[in-house]
Design a protein around this motif. Structure first.
Motif, PDB file in Angstrom:
ATOM      1  N   UNK A 197     -39.956  10.761  -4.933  1.00  0.00           N
ATOM      2  CA  UNK A 197     -39.389  10.488  -3.614  1.00  0.00           C
ATOM      3  C   UNK A 197     -38.491   9.260  -3.572  1.00  0.00           C
ATOM      4  N   UNK A 198     -38.126   8.724  -4.736  1.00  0.00           N
ATOM      5  CA  UNK A 198     -37.291   7.520  -4.800  1.00  0.00           C
ATOM      6  C   UNK A 198     -37.843   6.404  -3.917  1.00  0.00           C
ATOM      7  N   UNK A 199     -39.155   6.148  -4.103  1.00  0.00           N
ATOM      8  CA  UNK A 199     -39.811   5.140  -3.276  1.00  0.00           C
ATOM      9  C   UNK A 199     -40.623   4.158  -4.121  1.00  0.00           C
ATOM     10  N   UNK A 200     -40.126   3.856  -5.306  1.00  0.00           N
ATOM     11  CA  UNK A 200     -40.767   2.850  -6.144  1.00  0.00           C
ATOM     12  C   UNK A 200     -40.298   1.458  -5.755  1.00  0.00           C
ATOM     13  N   UNK A 201     -41.199   0.486  -5.888  1.00  0.00           N
ATOM     14  CA  UNK A 201     -40.872  -0.901  -5.546  1.00  0.00           C
ATOM     15  C   UNK A 201     -41.351  -1.808  -6.679  1.00  0.00           C
ATOM     16  N   UNK A 202     -40.469  -2.691  -7.129  1.00  0.00           N
ATOM     17  CA  UNK A 202     -40.791  -3.679  -8.143  1.00  0.00           C
ATOM     18  C   UNK A 202     -40.950  -5.045  -7.487  1.00  0.00           C
ATOM     19  N   UNK A 203     -42.074  -5.691  -7.759  1.00  0.00           N
ATOM     20  CA  UNK A 203     -42.278  -7.088  -7.379  1.00  0.00           C
ATOM     21  C   UNK A 203     -42.110  -7.890  -8.665  1.00  0.00           C
ATOM     22  N   UNK A 204     -41.068  -8.719  -8.703  1.00  0.00           N
ATOM     23  CA  UNK A 204     -40.736  -9.485  -9.912  1.00  0.00           C
ATOM     24  C   UNK A 204     -40.926 -10.969  -9.640  1.00  0.00           C
ATOM     25  N   UNK A 205     -41.641 -11.630 -10.551  1.00  0.00           N
ATOM     26  CA  UNK A 205     -41.878 -13.066 -10.445  1.00  0.00           C
ATOM     27  C   UNK A 205     -41.349 -13.730 -11.711  1.00  0.00           C
ATOM     28  N   UNK A 206     -40.466 -14.710 -11.545  1.00  0.00           N
ATOM     29  CA  UNK A 206     -39.939 -15.504 -12.654  1.00  0.00           C
ATOM     30  C   UNK A 206     -40.448 -16.927 -12.463  1.00  0.00           C
ATOM     31  N   UNK A 207     -41.509 -17.254 -13.191  1.00  0.00           N
ATOM     32  CA  UNK A 207     -42.197 -18.527 -12.982  1.00  0.00           C
ATOM     33  C   UNK A 207     -41.326 -19.748 -13.238  1.00  0.00           C
ATOM     34  N   UNK A 208     -40.513 -19.750 -14.270  1.00  0.00           N
ATOM     35  CA  UNK A 208     -39.705 -20.926 -14.594  1.00  0.00           C
ATOM     36  C   UNK A 208     -38.735 -21.294 -13.472  1.00  0.00           C
ATOM     37  N   UNK A 209     -38.271 -20.316 -12.732  1.00  0.00           N
ATOM     38  CA  UNK A 209     -37.355 -20.564 -11.609  1.00  0.00           C
ATOM     39  C   UNK A 209     -38.072 -20.569 -10.256  1.00  0.00           C
ATOM     40  N   UNK A 210     -39.387 -20.360 -10.263  1.00  0.00           N
ATOM     41  CA  UNK A 210     -40.143 -20.250  -9.008  1.00  0.00           C
ATOM     42  C   UNK A 210     -39.496 -19.205  -8.102  1.00  0.00           C
ATOM     43  N   UNK A 211     -39.149 -18.062  -8.700  1.00  0.00           N
ATOM     44  CA  UNK A 211     -38.415 -17.026  -7.975  1.00  0.00           C
ATOM     45  C   UNK A 211     -39.239 -15.764  -7.822  1.00  0.00           C
ATOM     46  N   UNK A 212     -39.080 -15.136  -6.673  1.00  0.00           N
ATOM     47  CA  UNK A 212     -39.692 -13.841  -6.385  1.00  0.00           C
ATOM     48  C   UNK A 212     -38.578 -12.911  -5.926  1.00  0.00           C
TER      49      UNK A 212
END
Length: 165
Positions: A81-96
């Motif tokens: 259904x084209x309804x996938x979601x990625x939660x990405x965390x990059x710790x070195x940049x404190x980025x979500x």
């Protein structure tokens, strides 16, 4: 080229992941995804990265660009259904970063994902990385449940176990 950023990324990337997410935290994240996906028809995947490789840093890759790259590499887009979601965390940049496939993104809109990411960053800033990821899963799941309330019948496409990079 941002020398401070390069040095931050080169200093202990793998150890950064282990400190922030010990085995019990990773198990809790995997369980939370499994529980969440039982309540709706979407797919959630979490990717945790300590730092970028030097090549990516030298070309100035942003956390958003990396998240989009991983969205494709990890096949989060590969759902019926084209309804996938990625939660990405990059710790070195404190980025979500939250990347949603086209069908759920068209329904939910960018503001939904930005609100969830901001709540996660607030939890990270308070020193609670596991709480941040779990609240992100809860937030993404709520959005998916409001647009895809029935659990999917075609089986799992994206693994529940977080990807550690």
């Amino acid at each position: 080229m941002d020398l401070k950023r390069i040095l931050r990324h080169l200093a202990g990337a793998r150890a950064r992941i282990r400190r922030a997410f010990p085995p019990a935290s990773l198990e809790a994240i995997e369980a939370a995804i499994g529980h969440a996906e039982a309540t709706h028809g979407g797919e959630i995947h979490v990717a945790l990265e300590g730092a970028l490789h030097l090549r990516a840093l030298l070309r100035g890759q942003t956390p958003r660009e990396r998240a989009l790259e991983l969205f494709a590499q990890l096949h989060v887009w590969d759902t019926a259904d084209n309804n996938g979601v990625l939660i990405y965390v990059l710790l070195a940049d404190h980025a979500v970063e939250i990347v949603a496939d086209r069908h759920i993104h068209a329904r939910a809109g960018e503001a939904s994902w930005q609100q969830i990411a901001q709540r996660m960053q607030d939890d990270f800033a308070q020193g609670h990385p596991d709480t941040a990821v779990l609240s992100g899963i809860t937030g993404v799941s709520a959005v998916l449940a409001s647009h895809f309330p029935q659990p999917g019948s075609d089986g799992r496409h994206v693994p529940d176990k977080p990807t550690l990079l």
